[in-house]
Motif scaffolding. Sequence first.
Motif, PDB file in Angstrom:
ATOM      1  N   GLY A  96      18.157  23.630 -47.265  1.00  0.00           N
ATOM      2  CA  GLY A  96      18.125  24.967 -46.678  1.00  0.00           C
ATOM      3  C   GLY A  96      17.436  26.003 -47.541  1.00  0.00           C
ATOM      4  O   GLY A  96      17.520  27.195 -47.263  1.00  0.00           O
ATOM      5  N   LEU A 109      22.858  20.566 -43.282  1.00  0.00           N
ATOM      6  CA  LEU A 109      22.616  21.391 -44.460  1.00  0.00           C
ATOM      7  C   LEU A 109      23.353  20.766 -45.633  1.00  0.00           C
ATOM      8  O   LEU A 109      24.565  20.593 -45.590  1.00  0.00           O
ATOM      9  N   PRO A 117      20.700  28.010 -50.296  1.00  0.00           N
ATOM     10  CA  PRO A 117      20.143  27.938 -48.952  1.00  0.00           C
ATOM     11  C   PRO A 117      19.896  29.320 -48.354  1.00  0.00           C
ATOM     12  O   PRO A 117      20.597  30.276 -48.674  1.00  0.00           O
ATOM     13  N   ALA A 125      23.301  25.503 -38.981  1.00  0.00           N
ATOM     14  CA  ALA A 125      23.701  24.139 -39.349  1.00  0.00           C
ATOM     15  C   ALA A 125      24.768  23.590 -38.407  1.00  0.00           C
ATOM     16  O   ALA A 125      25.728  24.273 -38.074  1.00  0.00           O
TER      17      ALA A 125
END
Length: 193
Positions: A96, A109, A117, A125
């Motif tokens: 991510g 993720l 991320p 996600a």
Amino acid sequence: MEEFYTIQGEGYNTGKAAYFIRLGGCDVGCHWCDVKESWDAELHALTSADTIVEHAAQHPAKNVVVTGGEPLIYNLDYLTAQLKINGIRTFIETSGAYPLSGNWDWICLSPKKFKAPSPDVAVMANELKVIIFNKSDFEFAEQHAKTVSPDCKLFLQPEWSKAKEMTPLIVDYVMNNPQWEISLQTHKFLNIP
């Protein structure tokens, strides 16, 4: 970097036949990465997206997993559009660390401590999979669980080289925190790619 047909070995889609597309290039740099040869994109010849789609379409399972390296380094809109035109479901596994591109049926993720991320990936996600390398990773997992949607599936996975040590801790953790589930790298137990 490579393409191959196999069985998805970890996370929510464990056990499903899928065509894997591993893209070269990653600057996240996890010390425990089991595909460090994917880090330098320059080491891998470019393959056209159309060729990749043609290869994926030849297999009976209509699932593709795009992974890396870090696949979101690239714009994946065209690749996923062409896969969808061919009736293929699209799954991605990403840290991510880059903005989301592509049209995905499933987003896994797997955040890393070395590069956080992007919030736009976290909220999209379907699955949060946190690798447990040491005890502090449970707190890291809980921090990231706060960034995903309430419908996101939560998985804890022992890092392969520390599985003997970490798995009992994960079992206890999941029993006390049942919103989490355990993911194992079943492809390694089965000795398949």
